[in-house]
Design a protein around this motif. Structure first.
Motif, short mmCIF file in Angstrom:
data_model
loop_
_atom_site.label_atom_id
_atom_site.label_comp_id
_atom_site.label_asym_id
_atom_site.label_seq_id
_atom_site.Cartn_x
_atom_site.Cartn_y
_atom_site.Cartn_z
N MET A 1 -8.37 -3.75 -4.08
CA MET A 1 -7.23 -2.86 -4.31
C MET A 1 -6.50 -2.55 -3.00
SD MET A 1 -7.93 -0.01 -7.22
CE MET A 1 -9.23 0.67 -6.25
N GLN A 2 -5.19 -2.35 -3.11
CA GLN A 2 -4.41 -2.01 -1.92
C GLN A 2 -4.82 -0.64 -1.37
OE1 GLN A 2 -0.27 -1.25 -2.87
NE2 GLN A 2 -0.76 -0.12 -4.71
N ARG A 3 -4.58 -0.44 -0.09
CA ARG A 3 -4.81 0.85 0.56
C ARG A 3 -3.53 1.27 1.26
NH1 ARG A 3 -10.53 1.75 3.60
NH2 ARG A 3 -11.88 1.63 1.78
N ILE A 4 -3.08 2.46 0.92
CA ILE A 4 -1.85 2.99 1.54
C ILE A 4 -2.09 4.41 2.01
CG2 ILE A 4 0.52 3.76 0.99
CD1 ILE A 4 0.78 1.33 -0.86
N VAL A 5 -1.57 4.74 3.20
CA VAL A 5 -1.60 6.14 3.66
C VAL A 5 -0.17 6.68 3.62
CG1 VAL A 5 -1.98 7.66 5.64
CG2 VAL A 5 -3.64 5.89 5.10
N ALA A 6 -0.05 7.90 3.10
CA ALA A 6 1.26 8.57 3.00
C ALA A 6 1.18 9.88 3.78
CB ALA A 6 1.59 8.82 1.53
N PRO A 7 1.58 9.87 5.04
CA PRO A 7 1.56 11.13 5.81
C PRO A 7 2.50 12.16 5.18
CG PRO A 7 1.76 9.24 7.27
CD PRO A 7 1.99 8.73 5.88
N SER A 8 2.03 13.40 5.07
CA SER A 8 2.83 14.46 4.46
C SER A 8 3.67 15.18 5.51
CB SER A 8 1.94 15.47 3.74
OG SER A 8 2.70 16.61 3.41
N MET A 9 4.99 15.11 5.33
CA MET A 9 5.92 15.72 6.30
C MET A 9 5.83 17.24 6.33
SD MET A 9 7.12 13.04 7.66
CE MET A 9 8.31 13.76 8.79
N LEU A 10 5.12 17.82 5.36
CA LEU A 10 4.93 19.27 5.37
C LEU A 10 4.25 19.73 6.66
CD1 LEU A 10 5.30 21.71 3.42
CD2 LEU A 10 2.95 21.33 2.67
#
Ligand code: DX5
Ligand code: ZN
Length: 216
Positions: A1-10
């Motif tokens: 499965m793919q792995r993605i990180v989404a940094p939160s701009m909060l």
């Protein structure tokens, strides 16, 4: 499965929004997570369209917009116009989830639905075939910097099993209390996208922290 990180701009420095967005743009993170709070659905207020537009100007990465607002159906088109690639609304907040999904799609974005820690995975059964992504909250929505709720792992596993049972390819994203210390077990439970706010922006070297989460 793919792995993605989404940094939160909060958790970014709003005095240096352009700098922080460009840092994410250079990093190994493929998505940018944007938390919109209205002070009604959650006990906090973050930001809206002008800030989203400013972030859109500073990056070509995939903009993952997490709406923590009541009656999301009233605003989804404007979030797409402001630059969202994916609009995720809360199942608990929508009066008409099917209508909300249809409006996001018509506006040209991908569709996500999110559930709070107390909402069971089974509540998603009806909407699952119509969405691209489910965002599982692993803290109570409203604030960054909280601790990961351990029971979320079982929820992610159950959701992964339900997605499989229904023969779907729904992306599973997890948000709240993620760091390099727990990323591996969250990925292994069945998540593909991990949101990380304080872990990334409070790190001495945010780009290295993103790589650590991806390689956990
Ligand atoms: C909380 C937001 C999160 C928050 C995560 O309601 O949805 O995206 O920024 O922050 P951390 O990673 O610090 O828990
Ligand atoms: Zn979020």
């Amino acid at each position: 499965m793919q792995r993605i990180v989404a940094p939160s701009m909060l958790s970014a420095d709003f005095g240096h929004l352009d700098r922080d967005t460009r840092m994410i743009d250079r990093s190994a993170a493929e998505w940018v997570h944007i938390d919109v709070m209205d002070g009604v659905f959650v006990p906090n207020i973050s930001f809206g369209f002008p800030v989203l537009k400013a972030i859109r100007k500073a990056t070509s990465k995939f903009l993952d917009v997490h709406l923590m607002i009541v009656s999301p159906e009233r605003y989804v088109e404007r979030f797409v116009e402001a630059g969202a690639d994916l609009v995720t609304f809360h199942l608990e907040a929508a009066e008409d989830p099917a209508g909300c999904i249809a409006r996001i799609r018509r506006a040209g974005a991908k569709v996500g639905v999110s559930i709070k820690p107390a909402t069971p995975v089974e509540a998603l059964r009806g909407v699952l075939p119509a969405v691209d992504l489910v965002l599982v909250m692993s803290v109570e929505p409203g604030f960054g910097g909280q601790s990961f709720i351990e029971g979320s792992l079982e929820k992610i596993r159950r959701l992964r099993a339900l997605v499989r049972e229904l023969g779907l390819d729904t992306v599973i994203e997890v948000d709240g209390g993620i760091s390099a210390a727990n990323a591996r077990e969250v990925f292994e439970a069945g998540a593909e996208v991990l949101v990380a706010g304080s872990a990334v922006f409070k790190a001495g070297d945010p780009e290295a922290e993103i790589r650590r989460i991806l390689g956990a």
